[in-house]
Design a protein around this motif. Sequence first.
Motif: not given
Lengths: 526, 192
Positions: B122-132, B143-148
């Motif tokens: 169950q994924v509750n959080m998703l954030d992402c950034q383009p990598v330089h 970069l993809v960051v998840t939490s759950g």
Amino acid sequence: TSLPSGHTMGHSDQVVRRRARRWDMYQMRFSSVFQPVNLGMHSSSHQQQDGHAAMQGVRVESPLRYTPYAISPSHRRVSFLKQDQTHVNMEREQKPPERRVEVNRSHGTLGSWFKITIPFGIKYNEKWLLNLIQNKCSVSFNPVEFRYEKMNATFFVENASVASALKNVSGKIWDEDNEKVSIFVCPDGIPHSVQRELKSEKVEQVKLAVNHQQALDIQKLPIYSDFMTCDTKMAPNPRKGVAASLHVHEENTPKVMSSGETDKWKGTEPGEKCVDRSPVCTTFLDNSSNINSILELFPKLLCLDAQQSPGPTLCGLEAHKRLPTCKGSFFGSEMLKNLVLQFLQQYYLIYDSGDRQGLLCAYHDEACLSLSISFNPGDSALSNLFKYFKDNRNIKAVKDPDLRGQLLRHTKRDIVDFLGALPKTQHDLSSFLVDTWYQTKRMLCFSVNGVFKEVEGQSQGSVLAFTRTFIATRGSNSSLRIVNDELFLRGTSHQRTQSALFTLVPTPFSSSMPAFSQEQQKMVPS
Amino acid sequence: SRKFRSNWSQGDKDTTKEVTIIRRGHTPARWTREEVVTPPLPGHAATSSLMATPMDFKTYVDQACRAAEEFVSIYYDTMDKRRQALTRLYLDKATLIWNGNIVSGLDALNNFFDMLPSSEFQVNMLDCQPVHEQATQSQTTILVVTSGTVKFDGNKQHYFNQNFLLTAQSTPNNTVWKIASDCFRFQDWASS
């Protein structure tokens, strides 16, 4: 308040013999070093409490008396890979004699020695840097034993008012890239040349006592005083025996880190390795090595398996599916571990110092940063996270592309301004768990899991857990510049954080609990 | 326009189906079960054009978010329901650090995911950034960051944090995203 002629305990300058006074100085310093530092206490009240006069009149930013530990000296722009014990010994023998003369001359009183540290100072030319500082400093200072220690530039000064004046310069000088230069001051540093003036016997006695005490108390110190590593010729070190029994995940790691050689990373079954442990890296046995002090900063890294490994017959590819054994921090190599830990120590020193503008030199011009939060049922005090809600970039919740764009901070100035507006913190380095999950010649990616306390504002005293993901470019002199930074925050639950903080390695360290978690326990409602 | 997914995921395990999603205001994204595909990247697409349009930062960020959303929904669904197909989302030389254990290369990854008990994520959080690009030598990466939370069969539920590096493999017609690295941690790993 002015410092009473560089010593304490009300002794009169003129009466006490020089040698005895020095001894008192050392005793006083040691007793203060090993007081567990209470996080959240204001530094000035802490100083007044123990009457440590050497601290009075010196404005130290951090509530902890701390400096980056003294380690084997490094030449500017020489890769740290080349440093080893031999190098250190050579350095010592080559110490120019005129330095000792200098020290003697200014040695009318022993005075108080202060170690001055400029984080990330390795990029600055010595003369240029000292000129820059002197031009801004209200008093003239005599820098003793200037050297580069990994990413820092350091030197000693002998006078509390000089040290205080230098501290005032911090953040008021800029380098050629228009980045602020920070200056940190620690009252516990003593130049090697001064140490040698003391009777060696007394020094050894003192160090023996200190080492032993230190080994027992290390968990009480979130940050480790650098005084212990000033002199490489220490008495038998209790850490040595302990270090030899520690393991690091070297077994699956490549020796050379470059994108072309990733196929050397052999695939492994986590279960298969449960019996076969590789021998510990020999650098652990190096007395003077900063690696020991790094490890003591991060006792969590010493923790291996959190659960009993299954016997050999249960490992590997058997029919029953099971979760692999969970392990502690992963670095991939000794060199990377040093690099990453050094970086984190520098980073959080500035981050917790009260002036985060000093972080500009840690970021690439076009870096990105975003913050996300999550609250799990059972966490203490959701209200502690309220202040972060408006900056929360959870793209499951935030759908508007413009808002998504705004919540991504871009360029180092925006980033550092944003970080500067967040509450003042105290990170518990002893809680840090680090995974170095990708690297090439050009980049290094690592994540840090740990806890910190807010030390100001409405939620003062609240403990939050974080996972911070860094992507950094690697410079030619092993310098790191962050290009991507993702900070994830959550509340803490007594149970979850406690289990994360406790190490289960049977070392002498684990007998005492970290001071931080004791405090935190008091805060969690029963 | 996402409703079809729940029906689709109950379909035949071994058949590869192609499904087209029509989203308002977007060009259609065509994806198979085992691939994360988004429209071609601006600036990478037409070989016929001599002057490739440089991608501005905002576009880069938008595109990273889109890829991340697609990726996350496919990844965890595949992990839970079609575990044997999961490694198709990884590059050949991808690495995984799973609670401090390193797993490297497709063979090892296949063994690893085979050994792992079945899961419910169950994924509750998703954030992402383009990598330089300076870090990635101009290989488009996010970069993809998840939490759950996750429940592995036979084990108690855990909170987790995870991050991925996804790299883009561009063709004129689309972009295929693959996992270059994967780092997974239980939040309470010490008591697992």
